[in-house]
Structure formats: structure tokens, C-alpha cells
Design a protein around this motif. Sequence first.
Motif, PDB file in Angstrom:
ATOM      1  N   LEU A  22       0.882  -1.412  -0.162  1.00  0.00           N
ATOM      2  CA  LEU A  22       0.166   0.075   0.118  1.00  0.00           C
ATOM      3  C   LEU A  22       0.864   1.059  -0.073  1.00  0.00           C
ATOM      4  O   LEU A  22       1.019   2.309  -0.692  1.00  0.00           O
ATOM      5  N   VAL A  23       1.776   1.209   0.959  1.00  0.00           N
ATOM      6  CA  VAL A  23       2.704   2.567   1.051  1.00  0.00           C
ATOM      7  C   VAL A  23       3.328   2.724  -0.318  1.00  0.00           C
ATOM      8  O   VAL A  23       3.487   3.735  -0.850  1.00  0.00           O
ATOM      9  N   GLN A  24       3.967   1.715  -0.900  1.00  0.00           N
ATOM     10  CA  GLN A  24       4.628   1.874  -2.226  1.00  0.00           C
ATOM     11  C   GLN A  24       3.914   2.279  -3.260  1.00  0.00           C
ATOM     12  O   GLN A  24       4.258   3.136  -3.940  1.00  0.00           O
ATOM     13  N   ASP A  25       2.766   1.767  -3.359  1.00  0.00           N
ATOM     14  CA  ASP A  25       1.797   2.331  -4.417  1.00  0.00           C
ATOM     15  C   ASP A  25       1.449   3.749  -4.074  1.00  0.00           C
ATOM     16  O   ASP A  25       1.251   4.352  -4.932  1.00  0.00           O
ATOM     17  N   LEU A  26       1.074   4.087  -2.823  1.00  0.00           N
ATOM     18  CA  LEU A  26       0.829   5.545  -2.373  1.00  0.00           C
ATOM     19  C   LEU A  26       2.181   6.334  -2.978  1.00  0.00           C
ATOM     20  O   LEU A  26       1.873   7.308  -3.519  1.00  0.00           O
ATOM     21  N   LYS A  27       3.050   5.794  -2.647  1.00  0.00           N
ATOM     22  CA  LYS A  27       4.441   6.766  -2.825  1.00  0.00           C
ATOM     23  C   LYS A  27       4.729   7.022  -4.240  1.00  0.00           C
ATOM     24  O   LYS A  27       5.106   8.222  -4.712  1.00  0.00           O
ATOM     25  N   TRP A  28       4.419   6.139  -4.937  1.00  0.00           N
ATOM     26  CA  TRP A  28       4.694   6.264  -6.444  1.00  0.00           C
ATOM     27  C   TRP A  28       3.605   6.539  -7.403  1.00  0.00           C
ATOM     28  O   TRP A  28       3.804   6.864  -8.602  1.00  0.00           O
ATOM     29  N   ASN A  29       2.212   6.398  -6.857  1.00  0.00           N
ATOM     30  CA  ASN A  29       1.321   6.898  -7.698  1.00  0.00           C
ATOM     31  C   ASN A  29       0.300   7.986  -7.075  1.00  0.00           C
ATOM     32  O   ASN A  29      -0.230   7.841  -6.443  1.00  0.00           O
ATOM     33  N   ALA A  30       0.614   9.287  -7.819  1.00  0.00           N
ATOM     34  CA  ALA A  30      -0.149  10.636  -7.443  1.00  0.00           C
ATOM     35  C   ALA A  30      -1.804  10.313  -7.450  1.00  0.00           C
ATOM     36  O   ALA A  30      -2.256  10.834  -6.667  1.00  0.00           O
TER      37      ALA A  30
END
Length: 108
Positions: free
Chosen positions: A15-23
Motif C-alpha cells: 500500500l505505501v509503495q503504491d501510494l508513494k509512486w502513484n499520485a
Amino acid sequence: MSLQSINRALVSHDLVQDLKWNADLRQEFEKDESSVLDRYDLTPAERTAIEERDFRTLYDLGFHPYLGAQFARILFANNKSGATSAVQHLLASIRQERVPDRSEASDA
């Protein structure tokens, strides 16, 4: 909290990685957090800790400390203006202290 205690199976890492890279996902998360969380197979403990901004519990579950700092920035909207508020929230949660409000955190 040590690197040996990291639980690599936690879906909250994804979840965090996805949030980090996907505006777009970050914007959606800000508007409707619950619907974004519904897409991830989080354990009940992970989800509750995220919803309550309880980093201590996340770390106790084996959350990676680097991602915790990244997640604090995402959750407390400090991606543009520095990390002071995010760090204050993160540390207060880990210490199980009252989380400072924005005006207190900006004074630190």
C-alpha cells in the motif's frame, strides 16, 4: 524495532509503495481512504492501525521503519512542504503519546 523483526508479508508495505509512486492513488486515498484500503488484503490489525494512524502498532506488526517515515509524509501531507509535522506524528505514535496538532508541530 529492528530490521530482523520486519514482516515482509505485510500488505501495508505494498500500500505505501503504491501510494508513494502513484499520485492518482494518493489523491484518491485523500478523498476516500476506505475505498483504497478495501483494495488491499490487509489484516484487521494493519487496517485498524492505518485508520488510527497508530505507527507503534504497525511497527509491532513488523512494518518496515523506512516505509513508516514515507507513510507519515503521505498521511500528513508533507510531501511538498517538509517533514516536520509528519515526523512529529510518527514519533508521538511510536511513543504512544498524544499527537500534536498542526500548529504545535509547525512550531517544533
